[in-house]
Design a protein around this motif. Structure first.
Motif, PDB file in Angstrom:
ATOM      1  N   CYS A 372     -22.816  13.493  63.151  1.00 34.51           N
ATOM      2  CA  CYS A 372     -21.384  13.790  63.304  1.00 34.51           C
ATOM      3  C   CYS A 372     -20.692  12.769  64.190  1.00 34.51           C
ATOM      4  CB  CYS A 372     -21.184  15.179  63.877  1.00 34.51           C
ATOM      5  SG  CYS A 372     -19.443  15.566  64.087  1.00 34.51           S
ATOM      6  N   MET A 374     -17.780  12.890  65.281  1.00 31.29           N
ATOM      7  CA  MET A 374     -16.924  13.506  66.289  1.00 31.29           C
ATOM      8  C   MET A 374     -17.759  14.246  67.335  1.00 31.29           C
ATOM      9  SD  MET A 374     -14.114  12.421  65.291  1.00 31.29           S
ATOM     10  CE  MET A 374     -12.967  13.271  66.381  1.00 31.29           C
ATOM     11  N   PRO A 378     -22.213  20.613  63.631  1.00 31.60           N
ATOM     12  CA  PRO A 378     -21.854  21.083  62.287  1.00 31.60           C
ATOM     13  C   PRO A 378     -22.664  22.289  61.821  1.00 31.60           C
ATOM     14  CG  PRO A 378     -22.088  18.698  62.329  1.00 31.60           C
ATOM     15  CD  PRO A 378     -22.571  19.188  63.654  1.00 31.60           C
ATOM     16  N   CYS A 401     -12.994  18.374  63.755  1.00 29.27           N
ATOM     17  CA  CYS A 401     -13.703  17.863  62.578  1.00 29.27           C
ATOM     18  C   CYS A 401     -12.725  17.091  61.700  1.00 29.27           C
ATOM     19  CB  CYS A 401     -14.305  19.023  61.796  1.00 29.27           C
ATOM     20  SG  CYS A 401     -14.892  18.543  60.171  1.00 29.27           S
ATOM     21  N   VAL A 402     -13.124  15.901  61.259  1.00 33.68           N
ATOM     22  CA  VAL A 402     -12.243  15.105  60.421  1.00 33.68           C
ATOM     23  C   VAL A 402     -12.672  15.157  58.955  1.00 33.68           C
ATOM     24  CG1 VAL A 402     -11.577  13.571  62.270  1.00 33.68           C
ATOM     25  CG2 VAL A 402     -13.567  13.012  60.896  1.00 33.68           C
ATOM     26  N   GLU A 403     -13.617  16.035  58.657  1.00 38.25           N
ATOM     27  CA  GLU A 403     -14.060  16.271  57.281  1.00 38.25           C
ATOM     28  C   GLU A 403     -14.581  15.006  56.608  1.00 38.25           C
ATOM     29  OE1 GLU A 403     -11.033  18.535  55.272  1.00 38.25           O
ATOM     30  OE2 GLU A 403     -10.726  19.817  57.017  1.00 38.25           O
ATOM     31  N   CYS A 404     -15.317  14.217  57.370  1.00 40.22           N
ATOM     32  CA  CYS A 404     -15.828  12.969  56.808  1.00 40.22           C
ATOM     33  C   CYS A 404     -17.000  13.222  55.862  1.00 40.22           C
ATOM     34  CB  CYS A 404     -16.271  12.039  57.916  1.00 40.22           C
ATOM     35  SG  CYS A 404     -17.662  12.660  58.866  1.00 40.22           S
ATOM     36  N   GLY A 405     -17.641  14.358  55.979  1.00 40.00           N
ATOM     37  CA  GLY A 405     -18.702  14.704  55.046  1.00 40.00           C
ATOM     38  C   GLY A 405     -20.083  14.185  55.405  1.00 40.00           C
ATOM     39  N   CYS A 406     -20.215  13.495  56.523  1.00 39.86           N
ATOM     40  CA  CYS A 406     -21.536  12.976  56.907  1.00 39.86           C
ATOM     41  C   CYS A 406     -22.566  14.094  57.012  1.00 39.86           C
ATOM     42  CB  CYS A 406     -21.464  12.285  58.264  1.00 39.86           C
ATOM     43  SG  CYS A 406     -20.662  10.701  58.200  1.00 39.86           S
ATOM     44  N   CYS A 407     -22.154  15.203  57.623  1.00 46.55           N
ATOM     45  CA  CYS A 407     -23.104  16.288  57.865  1.00 46.55           C
ATOM     46  C   CYS A 407     -23.635  16.830  56.540  1.00 46.55           C
ATOM     47  CB  CYS A 407     -22.441  17.385  58.682  1.00 46.55           C
ATOM     48  SG  CYS A 407     -20.819  17.870  58.105  1.00 46.55           S
ATOM     49  N   VAL A 418     -19.176  21.031  55.107  1.00 52.20           N
ATOM     50  CA  VAL A 418     -17.747  20.713  55.173  1.00 52.20           C
ATOM     51  C   VAL A 418     -16.910  21.802  54.516  1.00 52.20           C
ATOM     52  CG1 VAL A 418     -16.053  18.918  54.827  1.00 52.20           C
ATOM     53  CG2 VAL A 418     -18.425  18.318  54.980  1.00 52.20           C
ATOM     54  N   ILE A 421     -16.498  24.517  56.883  1.00 55.94           N
ATOM     55  CA  ILE A 421     -15.608  24.105  57.975  1.00 55.94           C
ATOM     56  C   ILE A 421     -14.156  24.099  57.503  1.00 55.94           C
ATOM     57  CG2 ILE A 421     -14.951  22.160  59.439  1.00 55.94           C
ATOM     58  CD1 ILE A 421     -17.856  21.517  59.802  1.00 55.94           C
TER      59      ILE A 421
HETATM   60  S1  SF4 Z   1     -17.340  16.600  58.381  1.00 59.42           S
HETATM   61 FE1  SF4 Z   1     -19.228  17.059  59.497  1.00 59.42          FE
HETATM   62  S2  SF4 Z   1     -19.867  15.102  60.333  1.00 59.42           S
HETATM   63 FE2  SF4 Z   1     -17.726  14.851  59.728  1.00 59.42          FE
HETATM   64  S3  SF4 Z   1     -16.550  15.341  61.575  1.00 59.42           S
HETATM   65 FE3  SF4 Z   1     -16.742  17.236  60.439  1.00 59.42          FE
HETATM   66  S4  SF4 Z   1     -18.545  18.228  61.287  1.00 59.42           S
HETATM   67 FE4  SF4 Z   1     -18.635  16.090  61.923  1.00 59.42          FE
END
Ligand code: SF4
Ligand code: SF4
Lengths: 436, 313
Positions: A372, A374, A378, A401-407, A418, A421
């Motif tokens: 993550c 940020m 997650p 959370c910027v919803e980047c989707g890495c998690c 995501v 979230i």
């Molecule tokens: S989408 Fe997942 S990895 Fe990305 S900022 Fe939100 S919680 Fe962190």
């Protein structure tokens, strides 16, 4: 050490089209141009049904508010106007134009003949607005407004060529094929924003492009190339700034608040072309790819062309296609309707197969935590969100959370983190709105 | 999870060498029944079958590793049943259990203390298939496990080096520190676990026992410390049980605090408690704190805590 940030993930890059030169698509029979392709007020149509329009002719504008003009991308006749539902649930007016295949260009367009050094910042900003340039990284903030807000605050321009999402190669191609457009566009932006330093940010999987750009720069004290480690989401504004300067943007802060302003490569090229030929933003560069696209390509397409036309030009879809996504696979938006059209913010069209369905279960491996950007938890956010414990989500800073989707990408348990979230954030936002 | 199974294999091979094929019999029974019970439970309760995900295999192996080679063949079956059905599945399955199933099973099986403490010397020949091992046919040394002598203050006779590579009486999987370390290195290389928990666990125990030995006037506090480190399944616990994903904290600082807690509790239980075996209880106790540890030690949000920023600005 290459510049980088904490967290993020190394992805399977799928940069299949990195060697495909940008082709111009055959003009479609129809384009449908939406009157809102940017953040701000929608445009009001300037043409009527039956009118003849030319390439580059302004067909929509809204001079009273934050807005950005829209131009016709083909020559032909306005056949109808209709309201269509957008992916975010609102209705937008579309101008549908039938192509007369004459390719006639509006006579009002003229190159900018005054030397850049003699052109005032206001004049450039005006010109950028008239060219209809908006950010093409997804948010579509009008570029002229961004320049205005940066004047006096930002001291460094970053040209974001990170292109960190899998599949996307269009910026890579642009850098290789037209480095001068990017560099000269950057110069115009520097003059407009009264900034003396620009950095072109490129990931180290595109060293050929970095070299090409560097070779074309005449004065490296003004414009320079910085190479970053290839890692998603390096192209995220926050992480670009962090990797460059070590500054962490606080929630709600804009890059300009810490001295930076960020533009994308294609905006530079469009601005450059608007100055040299007068042509506003009427065509868009996109990568068309995905396992289910028969012949992937990099394309220049007229704005308003339907996905169907684009996909047909790329040989069509294979049978196992499950999803069409606009933008990268990580932050992109799924589309259900092939009549959707390419707009200024469209950077890619991907056709992807179905995901293998497995029962999601979290084994608490902690990989999402390490990924993550940020620095959130997650796994716990997803867990609390899925049992509707939104207060706990809030306490664990879900709103950051910027919803980047890495998690979700890294999760071995296939937990749709995501998604959980997003739901929770929506709920929390709704509650916030109720309170007010 | 397959990586964990691979990492456990050196210790398994070693125990077959030292204690004979009965080690393998017990391990197979534990693994087989762990997977079997998981399948059965999920089948009966109509949940998605995840019995094939190797997690039950790991649990089974760890259960067998924690018993002496003289254990009757029904013991691993009971252990696996307890671990899988009561500790794991009744709490909702993988990722939801509160304590480590294998550890809980070990503590549960300790209620058959005479069986669980019936250690034999290495190279004692024992039938690999007879259901029970009668203590008349072999030389069981149930009274003086290495740790028990340590507790009374006398250092036991076996050489430190023998303890390190594992030629001593003890449970199947815990005797060879060397083999367990091989597994540890493999897990680190494969990035299955991070070193935080294992290292802080072992270092804390080392520091504490050295200090204790020194303060109580032990002739050789360093040797006293080494005996503590090489005894009682510390490495098995610190490498394979304390690092279990489900029952350990997320963040690096949380992991370190978790490891320090395990180390301290192990030392306290061993030295002051009435019980030579501290590792299992220490980990089980720390397991119950992970919810708090996760919350306390969560990483600082990128850009700082938004709530605080709001108040300030
Ligand atoms: S989408 Fe997942 S990895 Fe990305 S900022 Fe939100 S919680 Fe962190
Ligand atoms: S990555 Fe997936 S399985 Fe691992 S802790 Fe996060 S949510 Fe759980």
């Amino acid at each position: 050490m290459r510049r980088t940030f904490l967290g993020g993930v190394h992805m399977n890059e799928h940069k299949n089209t990195a060697k495909s030169p940008i082709e111009t698509i055959t003009p479609p029979e129809y384009v449908a141009i939406p009157m809102q392709q940017h953040i701000g007020a929608p445009c009001k149509p300037l043409v009527n049904i039956g009118d003849t329009v030319l390439i580059g002719q302004k067909i929509g504008d809204n001079p009273t508010a934050l807005s950005c003009p829209i131009h016709s991308s083909i020559s032909g006749t306005v056949e109808r106007m209709e309201k269509r539902l957008t992916t975010n649930g609102s209705f937008v007016e579309y101008i549908v134009i039938k192509n007369d295949y004459k390719g006639a260009v509006s006579s009002e367009l003229a190159p900018h003949t005054i030397l850049l050094g003699d052109t005032s910042s206001e004049k450039i900003i005006q010109k950028v607005r008239e060219a209809g340039v908006v950010g093409m990284g997804g948010a579509s903030f009008p570029t002229y407004a961004k320049i205005q807000s940066a004047i006096g605050k930002a001291s460094v321009i970053i040209i974001n060529c990170a292109e960190c999402e899998p599949y996307l190669t269009i910026n890579h191609r642009l850098m290789l094929e037209h480095p001068e457009e990017i560099i000269n566009g950057t110069k115009i932006l520097m003059r407009a924003a009264k900034i003396k330093k620009a950095i072109i940010a490129i990931e180290d999987n595109k060293l050929d492009a970095a070299e090409k750009i560097a070779d074309n720069i005449t004065d490296h004290s003004l414009i320079d190339v910085e190479v970053f480690k290839t890692k998603y989401p390096q192209g995220d504004e926050r992480q670009l700034i962090y990797a460059l300067s070590g500054i962490e943007l606080k929630q709600g802060q804009l890059p300009a608040d810490v001295g930076f302003v960020i533009f994308n490569a294609e905006s530079c090229a469009v601005i450059y072309n608007a100055f040299t030929t007068g042509m506003p933003l009427v065509s868009k560069l996109i990568t068309v790819d995905g396992e289910c696209m028969k012949s992937p390509k990099n394309l220049s397409v007229p704005i308003g062309i339907s996905f169907k036309d684009i996909i047909d030009f790329c040989g069509g879809l294979t049978h196992n296609c499950d999803r069409i996504i606009t933008g990268g696979p990580m932050m992109g938006v799924a589309q259900w309707d092939l009549n959707s059209v390419a707009i200024k913010a469209t950077g890619a069209i991907l056709a992807l197969p179905a995901l293998t369905e497995t029962e999601p279960h979290c084994i608490r491996c902690g990989r999402c935590v390490r990924a993550c950007q940020m620095h959130l938890l997650p796994a716990l956010l997803a867990q609390y969100a899925s049992i509707n414990d939104f207060d706990m989500c809030k306490e664990l800073n879900i709103m950051s959370c910027v919803e980047c989707g890495c998690c979700t990408y890294i999760c071995p348990g296939k937990v749709p983190i995501v998604q959980h979230i997003r739901n929770a954030k929506q709920e929390l936002r709704a509650r916030q709105a109720l309170k007010k | 999870m397959t990586d964990v199974v691979i990492a456990l294999c050196p210790a398994l091979f070693w125990s077959i060498y030292v204690f004979g094929w009965r080690s393998l019999t017990l391990t197979i029974l534990a693994v087989g029944s762990a997977v079997g019970f998981e399948y059965l439970f999920q089948y009966i309760t109509k949940r998605t079958i995840t019995a094939g995900d190797m997690s039950a295999v790991v649990t089974g192996m760890l259960i067998a590793f924690n018993m002496p080679v003289t254990a009757p063949l029904w013991l691993p079956v009971i252990g696996s049943a307890f671990a899988i059905i009561i500790v794991k599945q009744l709490f909702g399955g993988i990722g939801k259990n509160i304590v480590n199933p294998a550890l809980a099973a070990r503590v549960f099986l300790l209620s058959w203390s005479n069986i669980m403490m019936a250690f034999v010397q290495p190279m004692t020949s024992i039938s690999p298939i007879s259901v029970t091992v009668s203590s008349e046919t072999i030389d069981v040394i149930s009274t003086a496990t290495p740790l028990a002598t340590l507790k009374t203050g006398m250092l036991d006779q076996s050489l430190l080096l023998e303890k390190f590579y594992g030629f001593i009486p003890g449970c199947i999987g815990e005797i060879s520190v060397l083999m367990l370390l091989l597994g540890f290195i493999y897990l680190l290389i494969r990035k299955v676990i991070t070193p935080h928990i294992t290292m802080s666990f072992i270092l804390t125990l080392a520091g504490f026992t050295f200090l204790y030995g020194y303060l109580t006037g032990n002739a050789s506090p360093f040797e006293y410390m080494l005996h503590h480190l090489l005894s009682g399944g510390l490495f098995l616990g610190a490498i394979f049980m304390a690092t279990d994903y489900t029952t350990s904290p997320f963040s690096p600082s949380g992991k370190i605090i978790f490891g320090i807690g395990c180390g301290l509790l192990t030392a306290l239980i061993r030295i002051f408690g009435g019980y030579p075996e501290g590792v299992s209880f220490a980990i089980l106790i720390m397991n119950s704190f992970i919810w708090y540890l996760d919350k306390w030690t969560r990483p600082r949000v990128f850009g700082g805590n938004p709530e605080k920023a709001e108040k300030k600005g």
